[in-house]
Design a protein around this motif. Sequence first.
Motif, PDB file in Angstrom:
ATOM      1  N   PRO A  38       0.818  -1.221   0.000  1.00 46.72           N
ATOM      2  CA  PRO A  38       0.000   0.000   0.000  1.00 46.72           C
ATOM      3  C   PRO A  38       0.852   1.272   0.000  1.00 46.72           C
ATOM      4  CG  PRO A  38      -0.885  -1.582   1.573  1.00 46.72           C
ATOM      5  CD  PRO A  38       0.449  -2.120   1.114  1.00 46.72           C
ATOM      6  N   ARG A  39       1.918   1.273   0.789  1.00 42.99           N
ATOM      7  CA  ARG A  39       2.810   2.439   0.824  1.00 42.99           C
ATOM      8  C   ARG A  39       3.471   2.639  -0.533  1.00 42.99           C
ATOM      9  NH1 ARG A  39       6.948   2.074   5.472  1.00 42.99           N
ATOM     10  NH2 ARG A  39       7.774   0.374   4.221  1.00 42.99           N
ATOM     11  N   LEU A  40       3.881   1.557  -1.168  1.00 43.52           N
ATOM     12  CA  LEU A  40       4.508   1.617  -2.488  1.00 43.52           C
ATOM     13  C   LEU A  40       3.548   2.197  -3.518  1.00 43.52           C
ATOM     14  CD1 LEU A  40       6.893   0.906  -4.367  1.00 43.52           C
ATOM     15  CD2 LEU A  40       5.923  -1.410  -4.535  1.00 43.52           C
ATOM     16  N   GLN A  41       2.298   1.755  -3.496  1.00 47.18           N
ATOM     17  CA  GLN A  41       1.314   2.253  -4.460  1.00 47.18           C
ATOM     18  C   GLN A  41       0.998   3.732  -4.237  1.00 47.18           C
ATOM     19  OE1 GLN A  41       0.680   0.626  -7.187  1.00 47.18           O
ATOM     20  NE2 GLN A  41       2.066  -0.890  -6.297  1.00 47.18           N
ATOM     21  N   ARG A  42       0.946   4.158  -2.963  1.00 49.26           N
ATOM     22  CA  ARG A  42       0.730   5.592  -2.684  1.00 49.26           C
ATOM     23  C   ARG A  42       1.881   6.420  -3.243  1.00 49.26           C
ATOM     24  NH1 ARG A  42      -0.987   3.515   2.268  1.00 49.26           N
ATOM     25  NH2 ARG A  42       1.019   4.013   3.233  1.00 49.26           N
TER      26      ARG A  42
END
Length: 133
Positions: A38-42
């Motif tokens: 999720p952090r990577l996609q943000r």
Amino acid sequence: MKIRVGVAGVGHRGLGLTRILAAMEDVALVALADLDAPRLQRAAREFKVDRTFAYLGQMLDSVRLDAVLILTPDLAHHPQTLRSLAAGVHVLVEKPLAVSTGQCDSMIAAAGRRPSARGAQQGAILFFHFPPG
């Protein structure tokens, strides 16, 4: 000609430095790697980067880079730096360089063996105290 850069680690410090990189005219931020999906996609959405990977090795195998920034947890610095140097890219490693002097020595030796004069540099990120501009 823009420098093609990949970033490994888009946590708090990684995001801060990535924001600075993204604002540089001579840098093309082309890939991101982080275990936290999720952090990577943000981060990918924020920086408009379409090449994302869970692992640095996947990024190095899939994307042509000139340099990589290693902004991951300390224990990962040594293997990730060695892997990046073996891939022939310049490396900037967040401090500490590694968790032992032996690891530091092997990283320095690996950087010195690169015939293309690629190297490793330790970075002390001070932009939280002295922002650019």
